[in-house]
Design a protein around this motif. Structure first.
Motif: not given
Length: 401
Positions: A276-279, A305-306, A318-319, A335-336
């Protein structure tokens, strides 16, 4: 969000891990240098223990201020206290109006030109290009980015030899100036934890040392997989990895600029085995990373990230959560921009959306003035009851702001 006492607990835990069990350093030369500088041998081959006194000494060498230069000859100063700046991100895949595919050199060139035009994006990160031999992707990517944008360049590192090539290219890009005085690109690498620096990462650090090139030191723990499932435990493991990487770089080059990067930490979805990257947990770890970096007086890094693969409501939610929380925490470099699908894909469309999100966040965090000119008491009285302000000189003077 993170209390000072909690930051101190994480710091103490990380430094306790550096002492016991220590960190695996998969490079014999660096192990020997660390032992000469006060480290202790661990119970296994290439495991090094870092006494607190040694950690304190070498962490103090990492500068609080990092300067980045662009192709236009301008310099940007980054500290633990400066407002967030935003960069793009590494990826494997590309998504635009032509559809989804692996990234090639033309895609990276096109993406770089889009980034050049976006006012709220401050730098660009290299990617893996499928039509380039793997051992050449770092310096070829640097060349492509340099040819298509004047913004600061964050190269990916694939081989030590590529790092040496990028140093020579950097000297040309900086117009013959010393890279320490005009760092037109930066590098970095990630610990492959828990508590381990691979031979490749260490050889890249060695190959790029001695020139003042800023290095991002990434601890990228995944809660429940390569670190404890609790966020505090994940922060402790990631911090230990980052601190050991900074110490290694200071032994190789005292005073080398280093970014503290806990903001790449992930959380595993136990049902799907998915990173998971967007939580909200990702946002909390990025905030903790910024606070820890300020505690050490070192600039920080994170990744917004999302997990969505579309330009949809989940993506925007998420963003926006990431951009807002990371900016509010004053992560030094976020970043992102253009990143989606759990950091695997970049998109020029997403980059434009992210630029709008960042602009909104920056505007919100700017606040508004409350001086006599902005309160405009005389103007209100002049317009009077039931009047209108469209024709006011005050409106003409200030509406663009």
């Amino acid at each position: 969000m993170i209390r000072q006492t909690d930051i101190e607990k994480i710091d103490q835990a990380a430094k306790a891990l550096l002492e016991n069990p220590g960190v695996k350093i998969e490079d014999e030369e660096i192990v020997n240098r660390l032992l000469q500088c006060g480290a202790k041998p661990g119970p296994e081959s290439m495991v090094v223990k870092f006494p607190k006194e040694m950690a304190k000494e070498y962490l103090s060498l990492a500068p609080e201020k990092i300067f980045l230069a662009n192709r236009a000859g301008e310099k940007q100063q980054i500290t633990p206290e400066t407002e967030s700046c935003f960069w793009t991100a590494a990826a494997l895949f590309y998504l635009d109006q032509k559809g989804f595919r692996t990234i090639d050199q033309k895609d990276l060139a096109d993406f770089s030109r889009v980034i050049e035009a976006l006012p709220h994006v401050d730098g660009i990160v290299g990617t893996s290009t499928e039509d380039t031999p793997p051992e050449h992707r770092d310096f070829v990517g640097l060349r492509i980015m340099a040819a298509n944008t004047r913004k600061p360049l964050r190269a990916l590192s694939f081989t030590p030899r590529g790092g040496e090539a990028m140093i020579e290219m950097g000297k040309v890009l900086s117009g013959g100036k010393n890279l320490k005085d005009n760092p037109v690109f930066s590098v970095g690498f990630t610990a492959h934890g828990p508590l381990r620096w691979t031979s490749l990462a260490l050889r890249v650090f060695k190959a790029t040392a001695g020139h003042g090139i800023p290095a991002t030191i990434n601890g990228e723990p995944m809660a429940g997989a390569s670190s404890p499932v609790t966020l505090a435990g994940t922060a402790a493991v990631g911090t230990a990895e980052i601190l050991s990487g900074i110490i290694v770089n200071q032994v190789l080059e005292p005073g080398r600029p280093c970014f503290f990067n806990l903001g790449f930490a992930h959380v595993m979805d136990m049902r799907a085995g998915f990173a998971v990257t967007g939580g909200p947990e990702n946002a909390l770890l990025a905030v903790a990373g910024a606070d820890l970096a300020r505690y050490y007086r070192i600039p920080s890094v994170s990744w917004m990230c999302s997990d969505s693969v579309f330009y949809d409501a989940q993506n925007s939610l998420e963003k926006m959560l990431a951009a807002f929380t990371h900016s509010q925490a004053r992560v030094s470099v976020v970043w992102g921009v253009g990143s989606m699908e759990s950091e695997k894909t970049i998109s020029p469309v997403q980059a434009v959306i992210d630029n709008e999100i960042i602009g909104m966040v920056k505007r919100y965090l700017t606040g508004f003035h409350t001086d006599d000119e902005s309160i405009a008491l005389d103007v209100i009285r002049q317009v009077g009851i039931t009047g209108q302000f469209l024709a006011s000189e005050h409106t003409l003077k200030h509406y663009r702001s």
